[in-house]
Enzyme design. Structure first.
Site, PDB file in Angstrom:
ATOM      1  N   LYS A 290      45.895  11.348  20.554  1.00  0.00           N
ATOM      2  CA  LYS A 290      45.569  11.381  21.987  1.00  0.00           C
ATOM      3  C   LYS A 290      44.940  10.071  22.466  1.00  0.00           C
ATOM      4  O   LYS A 290      45.179   9.634  23.584  1.00  0.00           O
ATOM      5  CB  LYS A 290      44.647  12.555  22.305  1.00  0.00           C
ATOM      6  CG  LYS A 290      45.317  13.916  22.121  1.00  0.00           C
ATOM      7  CD  LYS A 290      44.466  15.057  22.632  1.00  0.00           C
ATOM      8  CE  LYS A 290      44.436  15.117  24.130  1.00  0.00           C
ATOM      9  NZ  LYS A 290      45.754  15.367  24.735  1.00  0.00           N
TER      10      LYS A 290
ATOM     11  N   ALA B  14      45.537   6.955  21.289  1.00  0.00           N
ATOM     12  CA  ALA B  14      46.606   5.966  21.431  1.00  0.00           C
ATOM     13  C   ALA B  14      47.512   6.311  22.612  1.00  0.00           C
ATOM     14  O   ALA B  14      47.931   5.424  23.370  1.00  0.00           O
ATOM     15  CB  ALA B  14      47.416   5.886  20.140  1.00  0.00           C
TER      16      ALA B  14
ATOM     17  N   GLU C  35      39.455  14.056  19.144  1.00  0.00           N
ATOM     18  CA  GLU C  35      40.150  13.967  17.867  1.00  0.00           C
ATOM     19  C   GLU C  35      39.453  12.996  16.910  1.00  0.00           C
ATOM     20  O   GLU C  35      40.015  12.612  15.894  1.00  0.00           O
ATOM     21  CB  GLU C  35      41.610  13.549  18.078  1.00  0.00           C
ATOM     22  CG  GLU C  35      42.443  14.640  18.743  1.00  0.00           C
ATOM     23  CD  GLU C  35      43.914  14.295  18.860  1.00  0.00           C
ATOM     24  OE1 GLU C  35      44.714  15.236  18.978  1.00  0.00           O
ATOM     25  OE2 GLU C  35      44.268  13.089  18.850  1.00  0.00           O
TER      26      GLU C  35
ATOM     27  N   ASN D 115      42.621  21.294  30.211  1.00  0.00           N
ATOM     28  CA  ASN D 115      43.679  22.148  30.740  1.00  0.00           C
ATOM     29  C   ASN D 115      43.082  23.542  30.964  1.00  0.00           C
ATOM     30  O   ASN D 115      41.871  23.738  30.765  1.00  0.00           O
ATOM     31  CB  ASN D 115      44.901  22.174  29.806  1.00  0.00           C
ATOM     32  CG  ASN D 115      44.592  22.751  28.419  1.00  0.00           C
ATOM     33  OD1 ASN D 115      43.631  23.515  28.234  1.00  0.00           O
ATOM     34  ND2 ASN D 115      45.397  22.386  27.445  1.00  0.00           N
TER      35      ASN D 115
ATOM     36  N   THR E 160      43.704  20.413  34.638  1.00  0.00           N
ATOM     37  CA  THR E 160      45.141  20.150  34.700  1.00  0.00           C
ATOM     38  C   THR E 160      45.900  21.462  34.478  1.00  0.00           C
ATOM     39  O   THR E 160      45.613  22.198  33.539  1.00  0.00           O
ATOM     40  CB  THR E 160      45.562  19.106  33.649  1.00  0.00           C
ATOM     41  OG1 THR E 160      45.185  19.556  32.341  1.00  0.00           O
ATOM     42  CG2 THR E 160      44.864  17.770  33.919  1.00  0.00           C
TER      43      THR E 160
ATOM     44  N   SER F  23      52.747  22.187  35.953  1.00  0.00           N
ATOM     45  CA  SER F  23      53.577  22.123  37.167  1.00  0.00           C
ATOM     46  C   SER F  23      52.832  22.590  38.415  1.00  0.00           C
ATOM     47  O   SER F  23      53.301  22.383  39.536  1.00  0.00           O
ATOM     48  CB  SER F  23      54.840  22.975  36.979  1.00  0.00           C
ATOM     49  OG  SER F  23      54.488  24.332  36.768  1.00  0.00           O
TER      50      SER F  23
ATOM     51  N   GLY G 237      49.904  21.403  39.252  1.00  0.00           N
ATOM     52  CA  GLY G 237      49.013  20.332  39.683  1.00  0.00           C
ATOM     53  C   GLY G 237      47.663  20.366  39.003  1.00  0.00           C
ATOM     54  O   GLY G 237      47.523  20.844  37.870  1.00  0.00           O
TER      55      GLY G 237
ATOM     56  N   ASP H  96      48.147  13.386  28.581  1.00  0.00           N
ATOM     57  CA  ASP H  96      47.642  12.047  28.257  1.00  0.00           C
ATOM     58  C   ASP H  96      48.050  11.043  29.331  1.00  0.00           C
ATOM     59  O   ASP H  96      47.282  10.143  29.682  1.00  0.00           O
ATOM     60  CB  ASP H  96      48.165  11.611  26.889  1.00  0.00           C
ATOM     61  CG  ASP H  96      47.627  12.484  25.758  1.00  0.00           C
ATOM     62  OD1 ASP H  96      46.489  12.984  25.899  1.00  0.00           O
ATOM     63  OD2 ASP H  96      48.325  12.658  24.747  1.00  0.00           O
TER      64      ASP H  96
ATOM     65  N   ASN I 274      48.964  12.651  38.549  1.00  0.00           N
ATOM     66  CA  ASN I 274      50.023  13.660  38.587  1.00  0.00           C
ATOM     67  C   ASN I 274      51.412  13.025  38.572  1.00  0.00           C
ATOM     68  O   ASN I 274      52.332  13.520  37.909  1.00  0.00           O
ATOM     69  CB  ASN I 274      49.895  14.529  39.839  1.00  0.00           C
ATOM     70  CG  ASN I 274      48.878  15.639  39.683  1.00  0.00           C
ATOM     71  OD1 ASN I 274      48.411  15.907  38.567  1.00  0.00           O
ATOM     72  ND2 ASN I 274      48.521  16.293  40.773  1.00  0.00           N
TER      73      ASN I 274
END
Length: 301
Positions: A43, A45, A141, A185, A208, A211, A213, A240, A264
């Site tokens: 994540k 990178a 991570e 999320n 997040t 789809s 938004g 990301d 977005n």
């Protein structure tokens, strides 16, 4: 003069080892797979590549192994225009994600390896790099102590901090207090807010929703910044791309709602190609998509 914000990413650098198969093996069974691919991942990178392609000056702080994966990943990041002089090789293996794709679903085993060496003491040696940034991007991570140290240094130097809390883990209250923007999320959001008060949720959290938004608060009102409609091929790395876009837009001085719109657009465009980093868009593509969407909106009024 064009604004190229200085963004530092402290995070994971992995090689994704992807196997496509028509069936999953039983325990002890050997089967023949359909296809094998090695893709740059992690994540940290991923978000660094997203921000670099969108025009930021990006430095990444992390660790890789003294192996061919580490060498290949560093070369790849350099080819994206990212400063890798603060990525250090360690005796552990480079981080890997072993991904089996079957029937439009996948299972994943992540071996952090060298990413576990991004400790508080390691991050402390990179203090000057963080202090010289406009925006700091973090994920989960790497060891939490490394995240905490990076945030501490950033706040001592008035650097804006974005934390993408994935994979989700319980965060200390003191850490949450120091972060400017949290970008979970929906699943991560439900676990994250258990440790937060109402004011923190309204000030810091950007959720997040793919789809649908992203949602955030404008004062006491929860608002939705709609997504851009595309025929998605692969949503890997879309989150990301959003975080990279959000950081770049905030670094350029855009308002939070406009920065989310920019993120977005970057996320939507990233879903049009296979692979996390492969499809990440450039600044011109994102700006064109936003302009087209705004024209269509005016015509519909």
């Amino acid at each position: 003069m064009e604004n190229h914000p200085k963004i530092t990413v402290v995070g994971s650098i992995n090689m994704d080892l992807v196997t496509l198969t028509d069936k999953l093996p039983e325990m002890g069974e050997t089967i023949t797979g359909k296809q094998f691919k090695m893709n740059p991942g992690g994540k940290g990178a991923n978000q660094a590549v997203a921000a670099a392609r969108l025009g930021a000056q990006v430095k990444i702080i992390g660790c890789v192994g003294r192996d061919s994966f580490g060498e290949n990943l560093l070369q790849h990041l350099q080819s994206e225009g990212i400063d890798v002089s603060n990525v250090e090789p360690v005796t552990d293996s480079t981080g890997t994600a072993l991904i089996t794709v079957y029937n439009n679903d996948n299972n994943i085993i992540v071996v952090p390896g060298a990413n576990n060496h991004v400790t508080a003491s390691f991050v402390e040696t990179k203090r000057d790099i963080i202090a010289d940034s406009d925006i700091l991007i973090l994920q989960l991570e790497i060891p939490l102590e490394g995240v905490q140290k990076a945030v501490e240094v950033a706040k001592e130097n008035n650097v804006t901090v974005i934390l993408n809390p994935a994979p989700i883990t319980e965060l200390p209250a003191g850490l949450i207090e120091q972060i400017d923007y949290l970008t979970p999320n929906e699943h991560e959001h439900s676990l994250l807010i258990k440790g937060m008060n109402e004011q923190q949720i309204k000030e810091k959290v950007i959720v997040t929703k793919g789809s649908r938004g992203v949602s955030l608060y404008k004062g006491d009102e929860e608002i939705t910044i709609p997504s851009f409609r595309v025929n998605a091929i692969d949503t890997t790395g879309a989150g990301d791309s959003f975080n990279g876009g959000l950081a770049v837009a905030l670094g350029r001085g855009l308002s939070l709602p406009d920065a989310c719109k920019f993120g977005n657009a970057a996320a939507a465009l990233s879903t049009l190609k296979l692979g996390a980093q492969t499809g990440m868009p450039g600044k011109e593509e994102v700006e064109t998509m936003i302009k087209i969407a705004e024209k269509m909106k005016k015509h519909m009024k």
